[in-house]
Scaffold this motif. Sequence first.
Motif, PDB file in Angstrom:
ATOM      1  N   LEU A 306      40.709  35.925  29.883  1.00 14.60           N
ATOM      2  CA  LEU A 306      40.830  37.759  30.362  1.00 14.60           C
ATOM      3  C   LEU A 306      41.179  38.661  28.994  1.00 14.60           C
ATOM      4  O   LEU A 306      42.024  38.571  28.080  1.00 14.60           O
ATOM      5  CB  LEU A 306      41.369  37.883  31.646  1.00 14.60           C
ATOM      6  CG  LEU A 306      41.997  36.748  32.769  1.00 14.60           C
ATOM      7  CD1 LEU A 306      42.795  37.150  33.508  1.00 14.60           C
ATOM      8  CD2 LEU A 306      40.641  37.711  33.237  1.00 14.60           C
ATOM      9  N   LEU A 307      40.880  39.890  28.986  1.00 13.85           N
ATOM     10  CA  LEU A 307      41.689  40.973  27.891  1.00 13.85           C
ATOM     11  C   LEU A 307      42.910  41.268  28.028  1.00 13.85           C
ATOM     12  O   LEU A 307      43.354  41.593  26.931  1.00 13.85           O
ATOM     13  CB  LEU A 307      39.949  41.582  27.710  1.00 13.85           C
ATOM     14  CG  LEU A 307      39.285  41.079  27.042  1.00 13.85           C
ATOM     15  CD1 LEU A 307      37.670  42.210  26.639  1.00 13.85           C
ATOM     16  CD2 LEU A 307      38.742  40.030  26.145  1.00 13.85           C
ATOM     17  N   THR A 308      43.270  41.587  29.358  1.00 19.08           N
ATOM     18  CA  THR A 308      43.981  42.246  30.109  1.00 19.08           C
ATOM     19  C   THR A 308      44.639  41.344  28.334  1.00 19.08           C
ATOM     20  O   THR A 308      44.947  40.205  29.152  1.00 19.08           O
ATOM     21  CB  THR A 308      44.355  42.491  31.187  1.00 19.08           C
ATOM     22  OG1 THR A 308      45.990  42.901  31.174  1.00 19.08           O
ATOM     23  CG2 THR A 308      43.776  41.322  32.042  1.00 19.08           C
ATOM     24  N   ARG A 309      46.085  42.205  28.131  1.00 21.53           N
ATOM     25  CA  ARG A 309      47.508  41.590  28.234  1.00 21.53           C
ATOM     26  C   ARG A 309      47.718  41.099  29.108  1.00 21.53           C
ATOM     27  O   ARG A 309      48.940  39.693  28.330  1.00 21.53           O
ATOM     28  CB  ARG A 309      48.456  42.129  26.800  1.00 21.53           C
ATOM     29  CG  ARG A 309      49.473  42.105  25.716  1.00 21.53           C
ATOM     30  CD  ARG A 309      49.503  42.630  24.746  1.00 21.53           C
ATOM     31  NE  ARG A 309      48.602  43.146  23.960  1.00 21.53           N
ATOM     32  CZ  ARG A 309      48.243  44.277  23.698  1.00 21.53           C
ATOM     33  NH1 ARG A 309      49.248  45.408  23.285  1.00 21.53           N
ATOM     34  NH2 ARG A 309      48.047  44.249  21.927  1.00 21.53           N
ATOM     35  N   ALA A 310      47.979  41.332  29.946  1.00 24.70           N
ATOM     36  CA  ALA A 310      49.530  40.554  30.640  1.00 24.70           C
ATOM     37  C   ALA A 310      48.450  38.875  30.929  1.00 24.70           C
ATOM     38  O   ALA A 310      48.949  38.201  31.207  1.00 24.70           O
ATOM     39  CB  ALA A 310      48.738  41.187  31.764  1.00 24.70           C
ATOM     40  N   GLY A 311      47.112  38.620  30.388  1.00 30.58           N
ATOM     41  CA  GLY A 311      46.661  36.866  30.608  1.00 30.58           C
ATOM     42  C   GLY A 311      46.526  36.195  32.159  1.00 30.58           C
ATOM     43  O   GLY A 311      46.838  34.904  31.472  1.00 30.58           O
ATOM     44  N   TRP A 312      47.027  36.886  32.901  1.00 30.01           N
ATOM     45  CA  TRP A 312      46.729  36.374  34.423  1.00 30.01           C
ATOM     46  C   TRP A 312      46.815  37.010  35.098  1.00 30.01           C
ATOM     47  O   TRP A 312      46.297  37.962  35.257  1.00 30.01           O
ATOM     48  CB  TRP A 312      48.712  35.507  34.121  1.00 30.01           C
ATOM     49  CG  TRP A 312      50.208  37.149  35.166  1.00 30.01           C
ATOM     50  CD1 TRP A 312      49.970  38.100  34.040  1.00 30.01           C
ATOM     51  CD2 TRP A 312      50.149  37.105  36.019  1.00 30.01           C
ATOM     52  NE1 TRP A 312      50.489  38.461  35.054  1.00 30.01           N
ATOM     53  CE2 TRP A 312      50.595  38.365  36.511  1.00 30.01           C
ATOM     54  CE3 TRP A 312      49.554  36.464  37.890  1.00 30.01           C
ATOM     55  CZ2 TRP A 312      50.808  39.031  37.455  1.00 30.01           C
ATOM     56  CZ3 TRP A 312      49.896  37.360  38.753  1.00 30.01           C
ATOM     57  CH2 TRP A 312      50.378  38.236  38.745  1.00 30.01           C
ATOM     58  N   THR A 313      46.078  35.934  36.466  1.00 26.23           N
ATOM     59  CA  THR A 313      45.859  36.292  37.801  1.00 26.23           C
ATOM     60  C   THR A 313      45.682  36.374  38.364  1.00 26.23           C
ATOM     61  O   THR A 313      46.128  35.483  38.682  1.00 26.23           O
ATOM     62  CB  THR A 313      44.244  36.762  37.759  1.00 26.23           C
ATOM     63  OG1 THR A 313      43.477  37.191  38.776  1.00 26.23           O
ATOM     64  CG2 THR A 313      43.344  35.507  37.401  1.00 26.23           C
ATOM     65  N   PRO A 314      46.651  36.868  39.784  1.00 26.11           N
ATOM     66  CA  PRO A 314      46.661  36.152  40.983  1.00 26.11           C
ATOM     67  C   PRO A 314      45.471  35.190  41.855  1.00 26.11           C
ATOM     68  O   PRO A 314      45.892  34.665  42.520  1.00 26.11           O
ATOM     69  CB  PRO A 314      47.322  37.203  41.956  1.00 26.11           C
ATOM     70  CG  PRO A 314      46.621  38.382  41.411  1.00 26.11           C
ATOM     71  CD  PRO A 314      46.680  37.917  40.500  1.00 26.11           C
ATOM     72  N   PHE A 315      44.444  35.474  41.964  1.00 23.46           N
ATOM     73  CA  PHE A 315      43.416  35.175  41.798  1.00 23.46           C
ATOM     74  C   PHE A 315      42.466  33.673  41.579  1.00 23.46           C
ATOM     75  O   PHE A 315      41.600  33.155  42.065  1.00 23.46           O
ATOM     76  CB  PHE A 315      41.907  36.108  42.086  1.00 23.46           C
ATOM     77  CG  PHE A 315      42.748  37.175  42.893  1.00 23.46           C
ATOM     78  CD1 PHE A 315      42.498  37.892  43.972  1.00 23.46           C
ATOM     79  CD2 PHE A 315      42.878  38.736  41.740  1.00 23.46           C
ATOM     80  CE1 PHE A 315      43.389  38.873  44.379  1.00 23.46           C
ATOM     81  CE2 PHE A 315      43.256  40.050  42.331  1.00 23.46           C
ATOM     82  CZ  PHE A 315      42.587  39.954  43.839  1.00 23.46           C
ATOM     83  N   ALA A 316      43.352  32.978  39.822  1.00 26.41           N
ATOM     84  CA  ALA A 316      43.297  31.278  39.539  1.00 26.41           C
ATOM     85  C   ALA A 316      42.467  30.679  40.636  1.00 26.41           C
ATOM     86  O   ALA A 316      43.232  30.493  42.132  1.00 26.41           O
ATOM     87  CB  ALA A 316      44.262  31.293  38.797  1.00 26.41           C
ATOM     88  N   GLY A 317      41.914  30.606  40.314  1.00 28.45           N
ATOM     89  CA  GLY A 317      40.689  29.336  42.384  1.00 28.45           C
ATOM     90  C   GLY A 317      40.247  29.786  42.701  1.00 28.45           C
ATOM     91  O   GLY A 317      39.404  28.818  43.645  1.00 28.45           O
ATOM     92  N   ARG A 318      40.280  30.804  42.618  1.00 26.27           N
ATOM     93  CA  ARG A 318      39.297  31.624  43.718  1.00 26.27           C
ATOM     94  C   ARG A 318      37.684  31.828  43.359  1.00 26.27           C
ATOM     95  O   ARG A 318      37.609  31.794  41.825  1.00 26.27           O
ATOM     96  CB  ARG A 318      39.876  32.946  44.361  1.00 26.27           C
ATOM     97  CG  ARG A 318      40.765  33.087  45.342  1.00 26.27           C
ATOM     98  CD  ARG A 318      41.273  34.820  45.429  1.00 26.27           C
ATOM     99  NE  ARG A 318      40.506  35.135  46.338  1.00 26.27           N
ATOM    100  CZ  ARG A 318      40.769  34.613  47.490  1.00 26.27           C
ATOM    101  NH1 ARG A 318      41.499  34.519  47.942  1.00 26.27           N
ATOM    102  NH2 ARG A 318      39.851  35.157  48.890  1.00 26.27           N
ATOM    103  N   PRO A 319      36.601  31.834  44.424  1.00 25.13           N
ATOM    104  CA  PRO A 319      35.219  32.569  43.679  1.00 25.13           C
ATOM    105  C   PRO A 319      35.057  33.169  43.573  1.00 25.13           C
ATOM    106  O   PRO A 319      35.481  34.360  44.566  1.00 25.13           O
ATOM    107  CB  PRO A 319      34.387  31.259  44.905  1.00 25.13           C
ATOM    108  CG  PRO A 319      35.386  31.411  45.613  1.00 25.13           C
ATOM    109  CD  PRO A 319      36.723  31.501  45.630  1.00 25.13           C
ATOM    110  N   GLY A 320      34.320  34.066  42.312  1.00 23.13           N
ATOM    111  CA  GLY A 320      33.691  35.145  41.752  1.00 23.13           C
ATOM    112  C   GLY A 320      32.302  34.772  41.683  1.00 23.13           C
ATOM    113  O   GLY A 320      32.293  34.001  41.365  1.00 23.13           O
TER     114      GLY A 320
END
Length: 354
Positions: A306-320
């Motif tokens: 991810l390019l956001t400096r936050a570097g994480w997402t609550p959606f990890a593991g979901r299909p996109g």
Amino acid sequence: MNAMPEPLRLPGLVDLHVHLRDPGQTAKEDFLTGTGAALAGGFTTVLDMPNNAVPVTTSELLEAKGSVARSRIVCDTGLYLGSLGEDLAELSDPSGLAWGLKLYLNRTTGGYLLDAERLSDVFLAWHGRGPILVHAEADVIGTVLAASRATGRRVHVCHVSRRAELEPILAAKADGTAVTCGVTPHHLFLTEDDARRLGPFGEVRPRLAPRPDVDFLWEHLDGIDVVESDHAPHTTADKEQGAFGFPGLETTLPLLLQAEREGQLTRADIVGKCALAPRTILGLPEQPDTVVEIEPVEFEIGSTGLLTRAGWTPFAGRPGFGRVHRVTLRGERVFEDGQVLAAPGSGRLLRPSS
Ligand code: DOR
Ligand code: ZN
């Protein structure tokens, strides 16, 4: 030999609700990383909220923020003014950078809160261009809609998350009140069960909702004007300390395209809610020769790359579905294969007055 699947092509998307944290909290994000994340997610226009470390409640602060933005942005960027109800003179003739006025009626990041009793005075004081955008949950939504009706001021209700918010908004729309609303991907794709699973990483305001509320949002999607990410980047360390909010710029489009594949909404819904309606609500300029090319592949959303400096997402593991391959903005290639090609400062700082 299999032919390569045709890329999907979409217009440059607009996210009218992001928090890029610059100036003041650039360990979380800054204008360069935040607008880079926007391009990576297919967004060529973002509108940034005023709850910076120092709330942006005066024209002077807004112009100063604009100067910081101007040198760093890689996509088109607009700014909102905020108010704590203190200096109403600031609202009568605001800086020409203000695309709207943002008010927080419930407690969230930054403790930036307006007393609901001040609402009508603040509404009446606003003579800037654009709507008044509100963070207003179920306890205050009635007050907001009444103030809009009484003052004639146009209101956009951010991130509806519950039936008790959306139902009165739909009734007010039917009565001719000048109200629009937005929903976030996290309030569409996550529930309070995910909040429990994610612990501090599931903390967001408004909170993730019970399943029946989420179902109500989906059932009334036609009455929701826009999808807004509420991109609210926090470092993992800040999340562990209880910060509210999720990064969202890079996950919104793949979640929506996956939902399209599953029959939950249409391509026209995506383009309408992520480009046409936000442009109309704010009166944003068109971006000629602007296109987002997307490789039509399913993938598992994750926290890496991810390019956001936050570097994480609550959606990890979901299909996109759909990887943004290339973004062309006004005829210039600004993003390709994971790399921002645009130079810092090459995005436009948008002025509603010009
Ligand atoms: O969860 C949230 N985070 N909700 C908000 O209203 C603000 C946002 C932020 O700025 O972190
Ligand atoms: Zn927000």
